[in-house]
Design a protein around this motif. Structure first.
Motif, PDB file in Angstrom:
ATOM      1  N   TYR A 286      -2.047  -5.689  -2.758  1.00 26.65           N
ATOM      2  CA  TYR A 286      -3.448  -5.374  -3.019  1.00 26.65           C
ATOM      3  C   TYR A 286      -3.514  -3.958  -3.576  1.00 26.65           C
ATOM      4  O   TYR A 286      -2.600  -3.158  -3.394  1.00 26.65           O
ATOM      5  CB  TYR A 286      -4.314  -5.509  -1.756  1.00 26.65           C
TER       6      TYR A 286
ATOM      7  N   THR B 174      -4.565  -0.147  -3.928  1.00 24.84           N
ATOM      8  CA  THR B 174      -4.815   0.882  -2.923  1.00 24.84           C
ATOM      9  C   THR B 174      -5.409   2.140  -3.553  1.00 24.84           C
ATOM     10  O   THR B 174      -5.230   2.405  -4.742  1.00 24.84           O
ATOM     11  CB  THR B 174      -3.521   1.270  -2.179  1.00 24.84           C
TER      12      THR B 174
ATOM     13  N   PRO C  59      -6.738   0.201   1.285  1.00 28.47           N
ATOM     14  CA  PRO C  59      -7.121  -0.767   0.247  1.00 28.47           C
ATOM     15  C   PRO C  59      -8.373  -0.341  -0.512  1.00 28.47           C
ATOM     16  O   PRO C  59      -9.294   0.252   0.063  1.00 28.47           O
ATOM     17  CB  PRO C  59      -7.408  -2.046   1.037  1.00 28.47           C
TER      18      PRO C  59
END
Length: 137
Positions: A42, A44, A50
């Motif tokens: 994901y 960041t 995140p």
């Protein structure tokens, strides 16, 4: 090391003030959560959190759920099993005997030292995280 929740987050999660030593519990819980999500991909921010607020919330909530379990079971992850008080599970004298649920509590406390609690895993998986975490249950 990233810590996904604050004392304030933990207090809000549990609906009562965070206990003394909560920062240590949150560091240990964050490490468990990070380990469970180590293979997840994901975006960041520069601080490592995140970009997606929903993922950030899931990491925070999973961390709080793990810390809450340790608090309720009186587990100190830094001390490990050595931090447990010795409990008498049964005793007998002159034909009388007494048994307690201490063995059940000890088993739950020992299990809490290994991995993440079910609620933390559920929170992470609902957010699409902990994809590589293997659980035997």
């Amino acid at each position: 090391m990233l810590v996904y929740a604050t004392d304030g987050d933990l207090s809000a999660w549990m609906d009562f003030p965070a206990p003394e030593g909560a920062a240590s519990l949150l560091r240990h819980a964050s490490a468990r959560v990070a380990n469970a999500c180590r293979c997840d991909i994901y975006d960041t921010q520069p601080n490592g959190r995140p970009v997606d607020d929903d993922l950030d919330d899931a990491l925070r909530d999973a961390t709080c759920a793990q810390a809450e379990q340790w608090i309720l079971l009186k587990v100190d992850p830094a001390a490990g099993a050595g931090g447990f008080d010795v409990q008498v599970t049964s005793s007998s004298i002159d034909g009388s005997s007494l048994s307690t649920t201490a063995a059940t509590v000890d088993a739950a406390r020992a299990e809490a030292l290994d991995g993440l609690c079910e609620l933390s895993v559920s929170i992470l998986r609902a957010a699409g995280l902990a994809s590589s975490l293997v659980r035997s249950s």
